[in-house]
Each structure stands twice: as structure tokens, then as C-alpha cells.
Design a protein around this motif. Structure first.
Motif, PDB file in Angstrom:
ATOM      1  N   TRP B 208      27.020  49.631  11.317  1.00  0.00           N
ATOM      2  CA  TRP B 208      27.530  48.285  11.055  1.00  0.00           C
ATOM      3  C   TRP B 208      28.078  47.760  12.367  1.00  0.00           C
ATOM      4  N   GLY B 209      27.531  46.658  12.846  1.00  0.00           N
ATOM      5  CA  GLY B 209      28.043  46.103  14.090  1.00  0.00           C
ATOM      6  C   GLY B 209      27.053  45.129  14.684  1.00  0.00           C
ATOM      7  N   ALA B 210      27.065  45.042  16.018  1.00  0.00           N
ATOM      8  CA  ALA B 210      26.146  44.125  16.693  1.00  0.00           C
ATOM      9  C   ALA B 210      24.717  44.551  16.387  1.00  0.00           C
ATOM     10  N   THR B 211      23.873  43.559  16.099  1.00  0.00           N
ATOM     11  CA  THR B 211      22.527  43.832  15.607  1.00  0.00           C
ATOM     12  C   THR B 211      21.749  44.769  16.532  1.00  0.00           C
ATOM     13  N   ALA B 212      21.805  44.522  17.842  1.00  0.00           N
ATOM     14  CA  ALA B 212      21.019  45.325  18.780  1.00  0.00           C
ATOM     15  C   ALA B 212      21.432  46.790  18.712  1.00  0.00           C
ATOM     16  N   ARG B 213      22.723  47.047  18.469  1.00  0.00           N
ATOM     17  CA  ARG B 213      23.187  48.430  18.458  1.00  0.00           C
ATOM     18  C   ARG B 213      22.943  49.106  17.099  1.00  0.00           C
ATOM     19  N   VAL B 214      22.743  48.283  16.058  1.00  0.00           N
ATOM     20  CA  VAL B 214      22.543  48.844  14.724  1.00  0.00           C
ATOM     21  C   VAL B 214      21.083  49.175  14.476  1.00  0.00           C
ATOM     22  N   LEU B 215      20.190  48.252  14.887  1.00  0.00           N
ATOM     23  CA  LEU B 215      18.772  48.420  14.566  1.00  0.00           C
ATOM     24  C   LEU B 215      18.077  49.279  15.628  1.00  0.00           C
ATOM     25  N   THR B 216      18.528  50.512  15.784  1.00  0.00           N
ATOM     26  CA  THR B 216      17.870  51.431  16.708  1.00  0.00           C
ATOM     27  C   THR B 216      16.923  52.322  15.913  1.00  0.00           C
ATOM     28  N   PRO B 217      15.883  52.866  16.574  1.00  0.00           N
ATOM     29  CA  PRO B 217      14.941  53.745  15.854  1.00  0.00           C
ATOM     30  C   PRO B 217      15.664  54.898  15.167  1.00  0.00           C
ATOM     31  N   GLU B 218      16.683  55.433  15.823  1.00  0.00           N
ATOM     32  CA  GLU B 218      17.407  56.564  15.255  1.00  0.00           C
ATOM     33  C   GLU B 218      18.067  56.188  13.931  1.00  0.00           C
ATOM     34  N   HIS B 219      18.792  55.044  13.943  1.00  0.00           N
ATOM     35  CA  HIS B 219      19.460  54.597  12.720  1.00  0.00           C
ATOM     36  C   HIS B 219      18.465  54.288  11.611  1.00  0.00           C
ATOM     37  N   LEU B 220      17.368  53.613  11.985  1.00  0.00           N
ATOM     38  CA  LEU B 220      16.381  53.225  10.964  1.00  0.00           C
ATOM     39  C   LEU B 220      15.750  54.459  10.342  1.00  0.00           C
ATOM     40  N   GLY B 221      15.490  55.485  11.162  1.00  0.00           N
ATOM     41  CA  GLY B 221      14.928  56.725  10.642  1.00  0.00           C
ATOM     42  C   GLY B 221      15.882  57.385   9.665  1.00  0.00           C
ATOM     43  N   ARG B 222      17.158  57.373  10.029  1.00  0.00           N
ATOM     44  CA  ARG B 222      18.145  58.000   9.156  1.00  0.00           C
ATOM     45  C   ARG B 222      18.249  57.248   7.821  1.00  0.00           C
ATOM     46  N   ALA B 223      18.172  55.902   7.907  1.00  0.00           N
ATOM     47  CA  ALA B 223      18.248  55.089   6.699  1.00  0.00           C
ATOM     48  C   ALA B 223      17.100  55.430   5.754  1.00  0.00           C
ATOM     49  N   ARG B 224      15.909  55.632   6.346  1.00  0.00           N
ATOM     50  CA  ARG B 224      14.742  55.963   5.503  1.00  0.00           C
ATOM     51  C   ARG B 224      14.965  57.280   4.773  1.00  0.00           C
ATOM     52  N   ARG B 225      15.537  58.270   5.475  1.00  0.00           N
ATOM     53  CA  ARG B 225      15.724  59.570   4.851  1.00  0.00           C
ATOM     54  C   ARG B 225      16.770  59.529   3.737  1.00  0.00           C
TER      55      ARG B 225
END
Lengths: 291, 261
Positions: B208-225
Motif C-alpha cells: 500500500w503506497g505510491a503506485t510505482a513502489r506497489v506495482l512491482t513484479p515481486e508484489h504482483l507475484g505474491r498477490a497471485r499466490r
């Protein structure tokens, strides 16, 4: 009988009981059809049928306790109808069950309970009286009741009109901006009940539904907006009352069913000839427009 | 100024199964926040709770002001004989209540319909509108609600690019007026282009925060799992496990805001 106008209004000029019947039916024609319009638009048309079943045992119990007494039977019908409507509405609003299902559950219980009470007393109730009413024997008390119901119905509809329309169109939105949806809904169910109770004086419980729904459904073929629908439904109900009573006099038919059949005939005519999606209009299609 | 929304240990769900698990954080006044995550991540559930539609299983929502809410699946009966003007005018309920007439507000309704590109549609029955036109009419209703806090649940699904452009412009205008807007969205490019803040949700807050720092490949991968696991025999949550983790991982903790630096 040669002149149609004389044929139509003659009986009412000649006989007091016909005038009383007409007055009662006109009162009902002003109050029940607008309620029916909202029922139809909420896809709850058959709900009024179920409600009329719920009222029947209450009226029967009133009859058992006090005989053929208007106040007792009206009160019984009101209590039974409001209880069923209230309980069904409460269950719908607090659980996952939808309105039609919860209503079916409660009206069946009410009907069965009523039948059990009646048979336990071993009394022979003239069921035909309940089913087909006594429109040609309306006394002052019954007329006052019908007039009172019409007055209350129009006043309450005016008060809850906006929240009721919003509750019909977008209940979720109304919930987020206001708590008026619940009270409006219950007030509307109350209107359905008192109109059915009033209708059972004039037309009998089962046929009371007819004057509530048939004009409303027929109006759909004549008007596009809500105001137009309500006006058209009242007009159709008035026509049905007038022609039904007159026909029943001339042809010596039972008057309750005659009124409902007149409304039914007007519905069929509207379905055929109505400008809003009537059958003829669909068959004879105009050429499509430029844009 | 009190923040418009504060979430404290908020857990939401259905039938005791959490759909949103132990979320803490603050939405500041004037935020333009995108809410994203896979299907089943709890976006709609969170917005419903913020709008007051469902009650938390645990924790609480502190909300200072009334909210204008556009749900994903509306319950609108489009066959009801209602005009577009009347539909939009519903937004005036908080000002007019059940009895006051439209009167001088009629111009405001017509102006709101004009602002969403529906001038001339006032008298049309709502059933005759296309999907995009209908969404525009709902945005006109949002304008008339005139709330400082606006919640939009997937407002752009199923509508064409031009309508999306127009409605995004409207949202930017709200942002410019200092209103707080939270929108659930799936289009990551759209979020990157228009939304400064993002909350990535996958049944628990991933970042949760600035969009550029939130939408990283690492975070998105974790969200999928993390998403879409629903265990019928899940044990009762004791809360302590989650309480301990809050503020621990840099991507989950929302105590000191990441974008403050």
C-alpha cells in the motif's frame, strides 16, 4: 335498453343498492390499481394473490368470533395480512431468503392455521361469501371503510412515493444514502393488505386481487412513465367497475366476478390494441427511423 | 484534519471465512487511490464495507463523512419506467429527502448530465440507454451526491475507450477538487497512468503506497499466490499471528507511509 348510455347508467339512477355498489367500487378503483402498478413493477404481481390467501383465515376467524360482522372480519383480515406481510418482509430483510419464498412460507402457514381453526369449531362458513364478496349489499359501514382505505392509500402513497420508487429502481443506492427504504417497503406492504381487505368487502378475497392487478397490467400497454401508468390503471378500473356492475344487472350475473371479468376484457383489449407494445402495434410495424 | 478513512485490524468476510484479513491503514483526505488485486482478492468486499453495506467480522472502520458509492454489480431495475433525469436526481436525496421538490436543483441535474456527456437525454427512459451511457448517468448521480469521499467498484468494465477517457477526466477533476477517490481497478497501465496511490490486495494487504513502489513484479507475484484460497476447515484465527506481522515486512506495514520519504 336500446341506448347504450342509458343501459350503462340506468341501473345506477334507478336503484340505491346499485349506487352504493358503484360508490364502493369507485373508491377501490382509485386506491387498489396504483398499489397494483407498484406490485407489477416490482415483479410481485403474484404476491397480492398470496396475500389474499393470508387474509382469508383472519377474516374467517373474525366471522367465527363475532358472526357476519364487518369490524370483526376486517380486523381479523388486517391482523392476519399485516402479520404475514410483516414477518415475510422482516425475514427477507434479515436473512438470505428472497421475498417470494418467505411470503409463500408465511401465507401457507396462515392459510393452514385458518383452515384448522375453522374446522376445529365445526362451523359451516359460507366460503362463497369470502370468495365472491357482497358488492350489492354494501352498508354504510362498509362504504365508510372503503372510502377510508382509499384516502389512507392515496395519502400514504404520496408520502412514500419517492423512497418507494428508489427502493424499486435501486435498493442498494437507497440503502447507502438513507434508512427510508425499510419503512417505505413496510408501509407499501401495509397498503397491499388494507386494499385487499377492503376489496374483500366488495369483491371477495380472491377477486379483490383482480381489481388491484388487472388494471395495472392493462395500463402497461397505454403509458410509458409511472405517472401515466397510475392514471391509466385508475381509469381502467373505473371503466371495469362501471361496465361490470351494469352488465351484472342486465344479464343477471354475480357482480363481483362480472367486475373482474370486465377488467379482464379491458386487459385483453389493451394487450391487443395498446400503443405501448400491444400485439397489433407489433404486427403492423412502422418503417424504422433515420436515427 | 481527520483522515476520511482509517482501518483498524479490519477483517471482512462471508460466513466467518475472511475475504479481507487484518488490514490496517489510513486513507488521507484528497487521496486518489487505486485498489487492485486478482479476482477474489477482496476488493469489492472492502469497498462494500467502506460503504457500510457489510459489517466487519473483526476490527473496525473509522469513517468521518458520508460516501458516494458506485457498486460493481448494481441492483438497478432498468425496466422501471424512470427517466434519466430522475435517475441522476436520486443523487440529491441527502439534500431533498423524501418530500422536497426538485425545483431549483433541476438545473444542477441537467448540468451534471451535461458534464458526463448526456445532454439531451434527460427525458429518455433508463431502459433505452446503452451500457456506456448508463454508466455515464450513474456518474452524473455521483456528481450530484457531492460527497468528499467517492468509492468506485470497477467503474470501467464493459465500456468503450472514449467513455473511459471521459470518466477518468471526471475522476481527475474530483481529485483536483480535493475529494478522496478510491477505485477498484484491474488495468495496471491505467492505474500507473492516473492513480498516484495503490493498495494491492490479495485477501490481505500485499502493499500500500505510491503506485510505482506497489506495482512491482515481486508484489504482483505474491498477490497471485495469496488469492483465492478458501479452506473449508480453516482453524479459528487468533489474531496474534497477524498482529505480530503488521508493520514488520516493509511491503505490508503501513505505519510510516512509504511515499512519505
Amino acid at each position: 335498453m336500446s341506448d347504450p348510455v342509458t343501459a350503462l347508467v340506468g341501473p345506477f339512477i334507478e336503484f340505491g343498492f346499485m349506487r352504493r355498489a358503484l360508490a364502493g367500487c369507485l373508491a377501490l378503483s382509485v386506491s387498489a390499481p396504483p398499489v397494483g402498478v407498484f406490485l407489477m413493477l416490482r415483479r410481485m404481481s403474484l404476491m397480492s394473490d398470496a396475500m389474499s390467501h393470508a387474509i382469508l383465515p383472519g377474516a374467517a376467524v373474525g366471522f367465527l368470533v363475532a358472526g357476519l360482522s364487518l369490524p370483526a372480519m376486517t380486523l381479523g383480515g388486517l391482523v392476519a395480512g399485516l402479520a404475514v406481510a410483516g414477518l415475510a418482509g422482516a425475514v427477507t430483510r434479515t436473512t438470505a431468503l428472497r421475498e417470494d419464498a418467505s411470503l409463500a412460507a408465511f401465507y401457507l402457514m396462515s392459510l393452514a392455521g385458518g383452515v384448522m381453526l375453522v374446522s376445529a369449531r365445526g362451523s359451516q362458513i359460507d366460503l362463497l361469501h369470502f370468495l365472491f364478496g357482497s358488492v350489492l349489499a354494501l352498508d354504510d359501514a362498509a362504504l365508510t371503510l372503503l372510502g377510508g382505505i382509499a384516502t389512507v392509500t392515496l395519502a400514504v402513497l404520496a408520502l412514500i412515493y419517492r423512497p418507494l420508487v428508489m427502493e424499486c429502481v435501486d435498493p442498494l443506492f437507497l440503502r447507502t444514502v438513507s434508512r427510508a427504504g425499510g419503512p417505505a417497503h413496510f408501509a407499501f406492504l401495509g397498503l397491499v393488505v388494507i386494499n385487499l381487505v377492503g376489496g374483500f368487502q366488495a369483491l371477495g378475497t380472491l377477486l379483490a386481487v383482480g381489481l388491484m392487478l388487472l388494471p395495472a397490467v392493462a395500463a402497461r400497454f397505454w403509458a410509458r412513465d409511472l405517472g401515466g401508468l397510475i392514471a391509466a390503471s385508475v381509469l381502467i378500473a373505473v371503466l371495469a367497475s362501471l361496465s361490470g356492475l351494469s352488465l351484472s344487472y342486465h344479464l343477471d350475473l354475480p357482480s363481483g366476478p362480472a367486475i373482474v371479468l370486465a377488467a379482464g376484457a379491458l386487459y385483453l383489449a389493451s394487450m391487443l390494441a395498446g400503443p405501448q407494445g400491444g400485439l397489433l402495434r407489433r404486427l403492423v410495424r412502422g418503417r424504422h427511423l433515420e436515427a | 484534519m481527520t483522515p476520511p478513512i482509517r482501518l483498524v485490524g479490519l477483517t471482512l468476510g462471508y460466513d466467518r471465512h475472511p475475504a479481507v484479513h487484518h488490514i490496517d491503514g489510513t486513507v488521507r483526505a484528497g487521496d486518489l487511490l487505486a485498489l487492485t488485486g486478482p479476482n477474489g482478492a477482496g476488493k469489492s468486499t472492502l469497498l462494500k464495507a467502506l460503504a457500510g453495506e457489510i459489517r466487519p467480522l473483526d476490527g473496525r472502520i473509522e469513517r468521518a463523512e458520508p460516501v458516494a458509492y458506485l457498486p460493481q454489480a448494481d441492483e438497478i431495475d432498468r425496466s422501471f419506467p424512470l427517466s434519466v433525469l430522475d435517475l441522476a436526481a436520486m443523487g440529491l436525496w441527502r439534500r431533498l429527502g423524501p418530500w422536497r421538490g426538485l425545483g431549483r436543483h433541476r438545473d444542477a441535474v441537467i448540468a451534471a448530465l451535461g458534464a458526463v456527456g448526456l445532454s439531451g437525454f434527460e427525458a429518455r427512459p433508463i431502459g433505452t440507454l446503452s451500457g456506456g451511457q448508463f454508466r455515464r448517468a450513474l456518474f452524473a448521480r455521483l456528481i450530484l451526491q457531492d460527497c468528499r469521499l467517492i468509492l468506485l467498484d470497477e467503474p470501467f468494465t464493459g465500456i468503450d475507450a472514449r467513455t473511459v477517457e471521459d470518466l477518468l477526466a471526471l475522476i481527475r477533476a474530483w481529485h483536483g477538487e480535493g475529494r478522496t477517490v478510491i477505485a477498484a481497478l484491474h488495468d495496471l497501465a491505467q492505474i500507473r497512468a492516473h492513480f498516484p496511490q495503490t493498495l494491492l490486495l490479495a485477501r490481505e494487504p500485499v502493499a500500500w503506497g505510491a503506485t510505482a513502489r506497489v506495482l512491482t513484479p515481486e508484489h504482483l507475484g505474491r498477490a497471485r499466490r495469496l488469492s483465492e484460497a478458501w479452506d473449508e476447515d480453516a482453524p479459528v484465527c487468533d489474531g496474534a499471528r497477524h498482529a505480530g506481522r503488521v508493520g514488520q515486512g516493509d511491503e505490508r506495514g503501513h505505519g510510516p507511509r512509504e511515499d512519505a520519504a
